[in-house]
Design a protein around this motif. Structure first.
Motif, mmCIF file in Angstrom:
data_model
loop_
_atom_site.group_PDB
_atom_site.id
_atom_site.type_symbol
_atom_site.label_atom_id
_atom_site.label_comp_id
_atom_site.label_asym_id
_atom_site.label_seq_id
_atom_site.Cartn_x
_atom_site.Cartn_y
_atom_site.Cartn_z
ATOM 1 N N THR A 16 39.376 27.639 37.538
ATOM 2 C CA THR A 16 39.857 28.473 38.545
ATOM 3 C C THR A 16 39.783 29.931 38.102
ATOM 4 N N CYS A 17 40.192 30.799 39.076
ATOM 5 C CA CYS A 17 39.907 32.249 38.668
ATOM 6 C C CYS A 17 41.412 32.603 37.853
ATOM 7 N N ARG A 23 43.340 32.244 30.045
ATOM 8 C CA ARG A 23 42.501 32.120 28.969
ATOM 9 C C ARG A 23 41.829 33.257 28.340
ATOM 10 N N ALA A 24 41.544 34.233 29.152
ATOM 11 C CA ALA A 24 40.871 35.280 28.665
ATOM 12 C C ALA A 24 41.901 36.537 28.606
ATOM 13 N N PRO A 28 44.009 37.056 37.621
ATOM 14 C CA PRO A 28 43.022 36.398 38.307
ATOM 15 C C PRO A 28 42.132 37.252 39.199
ATOM 16 N N LYS A 29 42.719 38.714 39.550
ATOM 17 C CA LYS A 29 41.738 39.426 40.386
ATOM 18 C C LYS A 29 40.557 40.146 39.594
ATOM 19 N N SER A 30 40.660 40.136 38.364
ATOM 20 C CA SER A 30 39.572 40.432 37.475
ATOM 21 C C SER A 30 38.493 39.566 37.339
ATOM 22 N N VAL A 31 38.982 38.205 37.341
ATOM 23 C CA VAL A 31 37.930 37.276 37.304
ATOM 24 C C VAL A 31 37.200 37.152 38.577
ATOM 25 N N ARG A 43 33.857 43.419 26.033
ATOM 26 C CA ARG A 43 33.280 42.485 25.006
ATOM 27 C C ARG A 43 34.425 41.568 24.547
ATOM 28 N N ALA A 44 35.705 41.977 24.073
ATOM 29 C CA ALA A 44 36.670 40.974 23.542
ATOM 30 C C ALA A 44 37.025 40.033 24.615
ATOM 31 N N THR A 45 37.195 40.349 26.042
ATOM 32 C CA THR A 45 37.545 39.496 26.774
ATOM 33 C C THR A 45 36.402 38.400 27.460
ATOM 34 N N ALA A 46 35.258 39.019 27.188
ATOM 35 C CA ALA A 46 34.108 38.286 27.438
ATOM 36 C C ALA A 46 33.778 37.109 26.429
ATOM 37 N N THR A 47 34.234 37.536 25.435
ATOM 38 C CA THR A 47 34.046 36.515 24.382
ATOM 39 C C THR A 47 35.191 35.480 24.524
ATOM 40 N N LEU A 48 36.337 35.671 24.772
ATOM 41 C CA LEU A 48 37.215 34.576 25.230
ATOM 42 C C LEU A 48 36.778 33.763 26.257
ATOM 43 N N ALA A 49 36.342 34.310 27.418
ATOM 44 C CA ALA A 49 36.020 33.649 28.553
ATOM 45 C C ALA A 49 34.772 32.835 28.280
#
Length: 247
Positions: A16-17, A23-24, A28-31, A43-49
């Motif tokens: 779910t969002c 996890r990232a 949830p609004k960002s997702v 980039r750091a957030t994208a890596t975690l996701a």
């Protein structure tokens, strides 16, 4: 624009969002914005996701892929051909015809030149008469390296026969002032066709006949460089080659 690859990956893993955002480290609004508006996370957030989803980050967000630095092409490179068969014989003969000082040919056989251009000897005589130095190095049919090349290319004794044929073609030139013919037994990594400051390099690939291997056309550009490297290679082979004796 929505990110359908991200949506499919989340659906496949039951994310779910809210769960992916947690996890990232984002809300949830960002997702939701990643999904519905096609936004690209840091980039750091994208890596975690991406790690959570078991996906490649650049597949989910191609915009994060670093731009490739343009490769600097050598100023010496005039043209590149996928295989020698793509090069018109006129490319070779025109190069020789323009030479004023030096023609160098380093091959095992290269009988295609005489077969496609029967005037080759006459052309070389003309260049020599105009003061051009012509050096021709042909593969020694008795050389183990020549015979090994035949085995590698599944050409059998054919390559030895073609070396002998090449020597027969060039023999009439051996008494021409300015022209010298030698045989060599080196491992031939490249066939070289030089005319003054231009050079055709036919690379050799293990198990592939020379006609199917690539060619690059070089033009000397200042001191040193790739042209100089190949020119030195010719000189090194020439110094070990054996002059063709008079009959």
């Amino acid at each position: 624009m929505s990110n359908e690859r991200l949506r499919a990956s989340m659906a496949a893993g039951g994310w779910t969002c809210a769960a992916l955002g947690k996890r990232a480290g984002v809300d949830p609004k960002s997702v939701e914005r990643w999904l519905n508006l096609g936004r690209t996370p840091r980039r750091a957030t994208a890596t975690l996701a991406a790690e959570a989803l078991g996906e490649d980050m650049f597949t989910l967000w191609p915009a994060l892929r670093p731009e490739r630095t343009a490769r600097v092409v050598s100023p010496e490179l005039v043209a590149f051909y996928d295989q020698r068969a793509d090069v018109p014989v006129s490319t070779f003969t025109d190069l020789f015809a323009q030479a004023g000082k030096q023609i160098d040919i380093l091959v095992y056989a290269a009988v295609f030149l005489h077969e496609a251009y029967p005037r080759l000897n006459e052309l070389l005589r003309e260049r020599a008469a105009d003061g051009c130095t012509v050096r021709i190095a042909i593969g020694d049919p008795e050389s183990e390296n020549v015979q090994q090349r035949g085995r590698e290319e599944q050409f059998g004794h054919g390559i030895e026969t073609r070396c002998s044929l090449a020597l027969m073609h060039y023999r009439p030139l051996r008494q021409v002032p300015g022209i010298e013919i030698r045989t060599h037994g080196t491992t031939l990594y490249n066939s070289l066709y030089r005319a003054d400051d231009q050079l055709l390099v036919n690379a050799h690939v293990w198990g592939v006949n020379a006609y199917a291997a690539p060619i690059w056309h070089l033009r000397r550009s200042g001191a040193g460089g790739t042209f100089h490297t190949y020119a030195q290679s010719f000189d090194a082979v020439w110094s070990t080659a054996t002059p063709v004796p008079e009959e």
